[in-house]
Write a protein that holds these residues in place. Structure first.
Motif, PDB file in Angstrom:
ATOM      1  N   VAL A  11       6.939  12.018   0.906  1.00 53.55           N
ATOM      2  CA  VAL A  11       7.210  12.759   2.138  1.00 53.55           C
ATOM      3  C   VAL A  11       6.883  14.225   1.878  1.00 53.55           C
ATOM      4  N   LEU A  12       6.034  14.781   2.713  1.00 52.67           N
ATOM      5  CA  LEU A  12       5.588  16.161   2.504  1.00 52.67           C
ATOM      6  C   LEU A  12       5.618  16.940   3.811  1.00 52.67           C
ATOM      7  N   SER A  13       6.025  18.199   3.736  1.00 51.50           N
ATOM      8  CA  SER A  13       5.874  19.088   4.885  1.00 51.50           C
ATOM      9  C   SER A  13       4.402  19.400   5.057  1.00 51.50           C
ATOM     10  N   MET A  41       0.819  -1.215   0.000  1.00 50.29           N
ATOM     11  CA  MET A  41       0.000   0.000   0.000  1.00 50.29           C
ATOM     12  C   MET A  41       0.856   1.269   0.000  1.00 50.29           C
ATOM     13  N   PRO A  42       0.358   2.318  -0.654  1.00 46.97           N
ATOM     14  CA  PRO A  42       1.102   3.584  -0.678  1.00 46.97           C
ATOM     15  C   PRO A  42       1.158   4.238   0.712  1.00 46.97           C
ATOM     16  N   ILE A  43       2.242   4.944   0.944  1.00 45.34           N
ATOM     17  CA  ILE A  43       2.463   5.607   2.227  1.00 45.34           C
ATOM     18  C   ILE A  43       2.658   7.104   2.015  1.00 45.34           C
ATOM     19  N   LEU A  44       1.871   7.867   2.734  1.00 46.48           N
ATOM     20  CA  LEU A  44       2.048   9.317   2.741  1.00 46.48           C
ATOM     21  C   LEU A  44       2.633   9.696   4.098  1.00 46.48           C
ATOM     22  N   LEU A  45       3.839  10.257   4.080  1.00 42.93           N
ATOM     23  CA  LEU A  45       4.511  10.602   5.336  1.00 42.93           C
ATOM     24  C   LEU A  45       4.463  12.122   5.499  1.00 42.93           C
ATOM     25  N   PHE A  46       3.721  12.564   6.484  1.00 37.28           N
ATOM     26  CA  PHE A  46       3.647  14.004   6.741  1.00 37.28           C
ATOM     27  C   PHE A  46       4.708  14.404   7.754  1.00 37.28           C
ATOM     28  N   ALA A  47       5.613  15.292   7.350  1.00 37.43           N
ATOM     29  CA  ALA A  47       6.556  15.918   8.273  1.00 37.43           C
ATOM     30  C   ALA A  47       5.817  17.112   8.849  1.00 37.43           C
ATOM     31  N   ASN A  48       5.132  16.858   9.950  1.00 38.25           N
ATOM     32  CA  ASN A  48       4.111  17.800  10.431  1.00 38.25           C
ATOM     33  C   ASN A  48       4.647  18.846  11.415  1.00 38.25           C
TER      34      ASN A  48
END
Ligand code: GTP
Ligand code: MG
Length: 199
Positions: free
Chosen positions: A176-178, A122-129
């Motif tokens: 990976v997204l801010s 499965m796809p993973i969205l990693l938020f650098a929050n």
């Protein structure tokens, strides 16, 4: 008539990383509003798990069903129970919580080691929050010593390294997204990416 597709996802990350806040503040322009006014929402620590559903207005029409998991230690074993029945994973990391970055990484790895998560790739969205708390000009360890930043927040590169994103990307689509649950930065973009990645 085409039925609106449903995307079922798991929202995980350590306690206090900002998962519930991200969801609450999606409201602004991204989702179908429920009331007329969007108010500043304050969250409580999630107990166990809560289910949040909303329709996406921008991009392709999608209905989201999100399992917002508690990140507290005593509830983390629930993550893997829910992971077998979702199409994607959103993992939230607090960039100001550098002390627990290794814990955050280990907990994600534990989840990715679940057989059904592995199989499904499965796809993973990693938020650098909490990007709103990052050093204003994105500088790290400024050389001239002026204005030492108050927090030692992690850069996107730090996060990528700490999580071994290159190696994870051999098995999963990963982004990976801010992000900031307070300002909404990155949140719509992230869900937009995930929606495409799942199809
Ligand atoms: P659990 O449910 O316990 O796992 O926590 P959670 O990940 O859902 O965290 P929650 O959304 O409840 O937020 C925890 C605290 O962080 C709250 O005080 C939020 O106001 C704060 N917070 C969340 N997101 C952000 C953000 O993007 N920036 C800043 N500065 N604070 C944030
Ligand atoms: Mg929560």
């Amino acid at each position: 008539l085409k039925k609106t597709p449903i995307r079922t996802i798991l929202l995980c990350g350590l306690n206090n990383s900002g998962k519930t806040t991200l969801l609450c503040n999606l409201s602004t322009d991204f989702i179908e509003k429920v009331g007329e006014e969007v108010e500043q929402v304050s969250t409580c620590p999630t107990v166990g798990v809560s289910l949040v559903e909303f329709g996406q207005r921008i991009g392709s029409r999608v209905n989201w069903r999100v399992w917002d998991m508690s990140g507290q230690g005593r509830f983390r074993n629930l993550w893997s129970y829910y992971s077998g029945h979702v199409q994607g994973l959103v993992y939230v990391v607090d960039i100001t919580d550098s002390d627990r970055i290794a814990v955050a990484r280990d907990e994600l790895q534990m989840l990715l080691d679940q057989p059904r998560v592995k199989e499904s790739r499965m796809p993973i969205l990693l938020f650098a929050n909490k990007a709103d708390m990052s050093n204003m000009d994105g500088e790290e360890g400024g050389r001239d010593g002026q204005g030492q930043s108050k927090n030692k927040s992690l850069s996107l590169d730090n996060i990528r390294l700490a999580f071994g994103v290159d190696s994870l990307s051999q098995h999963h689509k990963i982004k990976v997204l801010s992000s900031s649950g307070l300002t909404g930065t990155g949140v719509g973009e992230g869900f937009g990416w995930l929606s495409e990645a799942i199809r």
